[in-house]
Design a protein around this motif. Sequence first.
Motif, mmCIF file in Angstrom:
data_model
loop_
_atom_site.group_PDB
_atom_site.id
_atom_site.type_symbol
_atom_site.label_atom_id
_atom_site.label_comp_id
_atom_site.label_asym_id
_atom_site.label_seq_id
_atom_site.Cartn_x
_atom_site.Cartn_y
_atom_site.Cartn_z
ATOM 1 N N VAL A 4 -7.161 -45.396 -14.026
ATOM 2 C CA VAL A 4 -7.628 -46.664 -14.567
ATOM 3 C C VAL A 4 -6.607 -47.742 -14.237
ATOM 4 N N ASP A 5 -7.088 -48.951 -14.000
ATOM 5 C CA ASP A 5 -6.214 -50.097 -13.738
ATOM 6 C C ASP A 5 -5.698 -50.616 -15.080
ATOM 7 N N LEU A 6 -4.462 -50.269 -15.394
ATOM 8 C CA LEU A 6 -3.900 -50.613 -16.694
ATOM 9 C C LEU A 6 -3.600 -52.093 -16.853
ATOM 10 N N SER A 7 -3.542 -52.826 -15.746
ATOM 11 C CA SER A 7 -3.303 -54.263 -15.846
ATOM 12 C C SER A 7 -4.593 -55.020 -16.155
ATOM 13 N N THR A 8 -5.715 -54.464 -15.752
ATOM 14 C CA THR A 8 -7.018 -55.070 -16.054
ATOM 15 C C THR A 8 -7.525 -54.608 -17.413
ATOM 16 N N PHE A 9 -7.490 -53.305 -17.625
ATOM 17 C CA PHE A 9 -7.971 -52.728 -18.879
ATOM 18 C C PHE A 9 -6.760 -52.512 -19.786
ATOM 19 N N ARG A 10 -6.567 -53.478 -20.687
ATOM 20 C CA ARG A 10 -5.391 -53.484 -21.562
ATOM 21 C C ARG A 10 -5.780 -54.144 -22.874
ATOM 22 N N ALA A 127 -7.878 -47.423 -22.549
ATOM 23 C CA ALA A 127 -6.829 -48.279 -21.989
ATOM 24 C C ALA A 127 -6.762 -49.623 -22.703
ATOM 25 N N CYS A 128 -7.891 -50.053 -23.277
ATOM 26 C CA CYS A 128 -7.933 -51.298 -24.042
ATOM 27 C C CYS A 128 -7.567 -51.085 -25.508
ATOM 28 N N GLU A 187 -2.259 -44.552 -20.582
ATOM 29 C CA GLU A 187 -1.086 -44.874 -19.772
ATOM 30 C C GLU A 187 -0.648 -43.702 -18.904
ATOM 31 N N ASP A 188 -0.971 -42.497 -19.335
ATOM 32 C CA ASP A 188 -0.673 -41.312 -18.527
ATOM 33 C C ASP A 188 -1.665 -41.137 -17.389
ATOM 34 N N ARG A 193 0.311 -43.607 -11.827
ATOM 35 C CA ARG A 193 0.705 -42.270 -12.238
ATOM 36 C C ARG A 193 -0.140 -41.208 -11.513
ATOM 37 N N VAL A 194 -1.450 -41.445 -11.425
ATOM 38 C CA VAL A 194 -2.331 -40.497 -10.745
ATOM 39 C C VAL A 194 -1.945 -40.370 -9.274
ATOM 40 N N ALA A 195 -1.622 -41.498 -8.621
ATOM 41 C CA ALA A 195 -1.210 -41.465 -7.212
ATOM 42 C C ALA A 195 0.072 -40.665 -7.040
ATOM 43 N N GLU A 196 1.015 -40.835 -7.963
ATOM 44 C CA GLU A 196 2.263 -40.079 -7.905
ATOM 45 C C GLU A 196 1.993 -38.580 -8.026
#
Length: 216
Positions: A4-10, A127-128, A187-188, A193-196
């Motif tokens: 999930v895009d944590l910068s958009t969904f926050r 995430a929100c 956040e996990d 994080r998923v890419a890592e």
Amino acid sequence: PCGVDLSTFRPIDMEDARKRLGLNGERVILCVGRVEPIKGLELLLNAAATMEDKDSLKVLMVGGDLAKDLEVKRLQGLARELGVEETIEFVGKEEQHLLPIYYNAADVCVVPSHYESFGLVALEAMACGTPVVASRVGGLSTLVQHGRTGYLMNGRCPEPLADSLEIILSSAPLQRSMGFAARRRAEDMGWERVAEQIETLYEDLVNDTGSTPEGD
């Protein structure tokens, strides 16, 4: 898993989000996604019909083409039959960048699907900082932490769903604690994080094989 895009969904201010949507003090239940039979949306409508104090309850159904989708028409008819046509608001499709406003305006997000391979809507809501009540199916069964980030439902009876929703709606401290835990869980599962994790997996596979076969 998906990320999930944590910068958009926050998390953003709930009151600001509600003002943008024209909500005024209602208890808000949110459902987001395609309007198809597999999504099990009739369960939410039946649950809403059993809930108390429906005058202060608003169920937002975001998704679907209000003019063309036959499933939307069927659910609108069901809402009338159940006497909750004033409680259920069919919003229709919304742009992706507007979804965080809906998630943040809601007290709880519901994913009543018959099946979900993953359950991205649940992750976006979490995430929100919004608690999630979801069917215990597919990826939802591992994504939502029962009793911590929301509740998982067994079966298709509306009464247990209504009970879970009432528990969250009636307790601001529980809603806050679940929302906080939901954000921590999301956040996990941010895309970084998923890419890592995927990169680490490939590195481990390469190290395990040692070398590639000749000619490759």
